[in-house]
Scaffold this motif. Structure first.
Motif, short mmCIF file in Angstrom:
data_model
loop_
_atom_site.label_atom_id
_atom_site.label_comp_id
_atom_site.label_asym_id
_atom_site.label_seq_id
_atom_site.Cartn_x
_atom_site.Cartn_y
_atom_site.Cartn_z
N ASN A 1 13.09 -2.55 21.61
CA ASN A 1 12.46 -1.81 20.51
C ASN A 1 13.52 -1.00 19.76
N VAL A 2 13.22 -0.62 18.52
CA VAL A 2 14.13 0.29 17.82
C VAL A 2 14.03 1.68 18.47
N THR A 3 15.08 2.46 18.29
CA THR A 3 15.07 3.86 18.73
C THR A 3 15.36 4.73 17.51
N LYS A 4 15.13 6.02 17.67
CA LYS A 4 15.40 6.95 16.56
C LYS A 4 16.86 6.85 16.14
N GLU A 5 17.77 6.83 17.13
CA GLU A 5 19.21 6.82 16.81
C GLU A 5 19.59 5.54 16.07
N LEU A 6 19.06 4.39 16.52
CA LEU A 6 19.41 3.12 15.85
C LEU A 6 18.87 3.09 14.42
N VAL A 7 17.66 3.61 14.24
CA VAL A 7 17.09 3.66 12.89
C VAL A 7 17.91 4.61 12.03
N ARG A 8 18.23 5.78 12.60
CA ARG A 8 18.99 6.80 11.84
C ARG A 8 20.29 6.21 11.29
N ARG A 9 20.97 5.41 12.13
CA ARG A 9 22.24 4.81 11.70
C ARG A 9 22.07 3.85 10.52
N SER A 10 20.85 3.30 10.34
CA SER A 10 20.63 2.32 9.27
C SER A 10 20.11 2.96 7.99
N ILE A 11 19.84 4.27 8.03
CA ILE A 11 19.26 4.92 6.85
C ILE A 11 20.29 5.03 5.72
N THR A 12 19.87 4.65 4.52
CA THR A 12 20.73 4.74 3.33
C THR A 12 20.10 5.77 2.37
N ALA A 13 20.81 6.04 1.28
CA ALA A 13 20.27 6.99 0.29
C ALA A 13 18.99 6.43 -0.34
N ASN A 14 18.84 5.09 -0.25
CA ASN A 14 17.69 4.42 -0.90
C ASN A 14 16.57 4.08 0.09
N LEU B 1 0.81 -1.23 0.00
CA LEU B 1 0.00 0.00 0.00
C LEU B 1 0.84 1.27 0.00
N LEU B 2 2.11 1.17 0.40
CA LEU B 2 2.95 2.38 0.41
C LEU B 2 3.35 2.83 -0.99
N ASP B 3 3.19 1.94 -2.00
CA ASP B 3 3.50 2.30 -3.40
C ASP B 3 4.91 2.87 -3.56
N LEU B 4 5.88 2.22 -2.97
CA LEU B 4 7.26 2.70 -3.06
C LEU B 4 7.87 2.28 -4.39
N PRO B 5 8.89 3.01 -4.87
CA PRO B 5 9.58 2.55 -6.08
C PRO B 5 10.19 1.16 -5.83
N MET B 6 10.10 0.27 -6.84
CA MET B 6 10.64 -1.09 -6.69
C MET B 6 12.10 -1.02 -6.24
N GLY B 7 12.49 -1.93 -5.36
CA GLY B 7 13.89 -1.99 -4.93
C GLY B 7 14.24 -0.96 -3.86
N SER B 8 13.22 -0.43 -3.17
CA SER B 8 13.51 0.52 -2.09
C SER B 8 14.08 -0.20 -0.87
N ASP B 9 14.86 0.53 -0.08
CA ASP B 9 15.31 -0.01 1.21
C ASP B 9 14.27 0.31 2.27
N ILE B 10 13.90 -0.70 3.05
CA ILE B 10 12.97 -0.48 4.17
C ILE B 10 13.66 -0.98 5.43
N ILE B 11 13.72 -0.11 6.43
CA ILE B 11 14.38 -0.50 7.68
C ILE B 11 13.45 -1.39 8.50
N VAL B 12 14.01 -2.51 8.96
CA VAL B 12 13.24 -3.51 9.72
C VAL B 12 14.07 -3.90 10.95
N PRO B 13 13.48 -3.96 12.14
CA PRO B 13 14.29 -4.44 13.27
C PRO B 13 14.71 -5.89 13.02
N SER B 14 15.92 -6.23 13.43
CA SER B 14 16.36 -7.62 13.24
C SER B 14 15.67 -8.53 14.25
#
Ligand code: PLP
Length: 368
Positions: free
Chosen positions: A105-118, A64-77
């Motif tokens: 749980n994830v935190t803002k800082e942990l998520v921020r560290r995993s963010i890529t250009a994609n 439902l998010l209609d993201l461009p194919m091949g997007s990176d989505i952050i997921v907790p391990s």
């Protein structure tokens, strides 16, 4: 054997299933509408759809998010496999993120560290039902999928978990706080998206021929428009009938979970070898889905409990350690630490006081 997870159903659910079966309408039907209305009302989630599992709801949410194919989505391990599978099946890349050791749980800082250009979205999990710090995650400015599989009764600053980010999902499988046998829910504040979800869940068709015939009996009601390709995720009248009974009991089921949680907290406060779950902030409500302790001799404790008729487990085996996802070289130290010392011990409404005493007794005996 005392089980580690569990729901509780009784005569009311059995009667409700019988009623549906006597009507000879077991599949998708009016009971589903009734359940959706009752659920929306109970939890203050106006845009809500029932589907056939939480796992499928996750796939629907990513779609439902209609993201461009091949997007990176952050997921907790530290979560259930369906979170990563949903991302992959929708044509995207799960990028695994670490969790905080005390909240799990994830935190803002942990998520921020995993963010890529994609990176185009973030999936968070309210682990055990303890709400993620949603304001902080939302401040990152990316679409957020909330996995509220454990968080049916959880609230964050007065808002229902699963209805704070862009799309939320719930699980009502056989061991969840509220069960329909197998089922899941999807929620979003966007009413167009929930209408689309309701169409998608029936192979992208929406209305059944019977519904169309009743709405317009002059046309060829058996013909339909297909809005987009999608798999079938229809919930059943049987599931909805069970769910309606569960909704009437959920507050007392939650009370029992909290009671056991508090008994564990006070019994283990004197055992320095055990780290108990963190406290719930006063602006949050917990759902007490799993009571996850941390102990140095975790594997021996689990064996000791098993030998005493008490089943325990670890939810979850960190996903980045699974070769399927090609991220085994990644180091997520907190998830890896939890993989060594965390253990989910039994908590569910079917536990008797004697069971709870036995669990506490066996754990205390292990450390003596
Ligand atoms: C965090 C999490 N997300 C999603 C799911 C999937 O839910 P279901 O079992 O209804 O497919 C589960 C199930 O245990 C879960 O624990």
């Amino acid at each position: 054997m005392i089980s580690v997870f569990g729901s509780q159903v009784g005569a009311e659910e059995i009667e409700a299933v019988k009623t549906v079966m006597n009507l000879q309408w077991m599949g998708f039907g009016k009971k589903v509408d009734e359940f959706e209305a009752a659920y929306s009302n109970k939890y203050g989630i106006p845009n809500f759809a029932l589907v056939d599992s939480g796992s499928n709801a996750l796939y629907m949410a990513v779609h439902l998010l209609d993201l461009p194919m091949g997007s990176d989505i952050i997921v907790p391990s530290f979560t259930w496999v369906s979170c990563a599978q949903a991302v992959l099946l929708a044509g995207h890349n799960p990028i695994f993120c670490d969790v905080d050791l005390s909240t799990m749980n994830v935190t803002k800082e942990l998520v921020r560290r995993s963010i890529t250009a994609n990176t185009r979205a973030i999936m968070i999990v309210h682990y055990a039902g303890l709400p993620v710090e949603m304001d902080e995650i939302l401040s990152l400015g990316l679409p957020v999928i909330e996995d509220a599989a454990h968080a049916v009764a959880s609230t964050y600053k007065g808002k229902p978990c699963g209805y704070i980010g862009d799309i939320g999902i719930f699980s009502y499988d056989a061991v969840k706080n509220l069960t329909v046998g197998e089922g899941g829910g999807i929620a979003t504040r966007n009413s167009d998206l929930i209408a689309r979800a309701k169409t998608l869940r029936y192979c992208g068709i929406g209305k059944s021929g019977f519904d169309s015939a009743q709405a317009n009996n002059s046309g060829r009601w058996w013909e339909y428009n297909i809005s987009e390709p999608f798999i079938k995720m229809l919930p059943t009248n049987i599931a909805a009938a069970i769910g309606l009974e569960q909704l009437m009991k959920i507050d007392s089921l939650q009370e029992r979970r909290k009671q056991i949680w508090d008994i564990y907290n006070s019994a283990f406060s004197s055992l320095s070898d055990i780290r108990t779950p963190c406290n719930t902030p006063e602006y949050c409500t917990h759902s007490y889905f799993t009571y996850c302790i941390r102990v140095a001799k975790r594997d021996s404790l689990a064996k000791h409990l098993l030998n005493n008729g008490i089943y325990t487990t670890l939810r979850y085996h960190p996903l980045h350690l699974n070769p399927l996802y090609g991220q085994t070289n990644k180091r997520l130290p907190n998830c890896e630490q939890l993989n060594e010392d965390a253990l989910s011990i039994p908590i569910h409404p079917r536990l008797s006081d004697t069971d709870v005493e036995k669990i506490i007794g066996s754990i205390s005996e292990f450390f003596r």
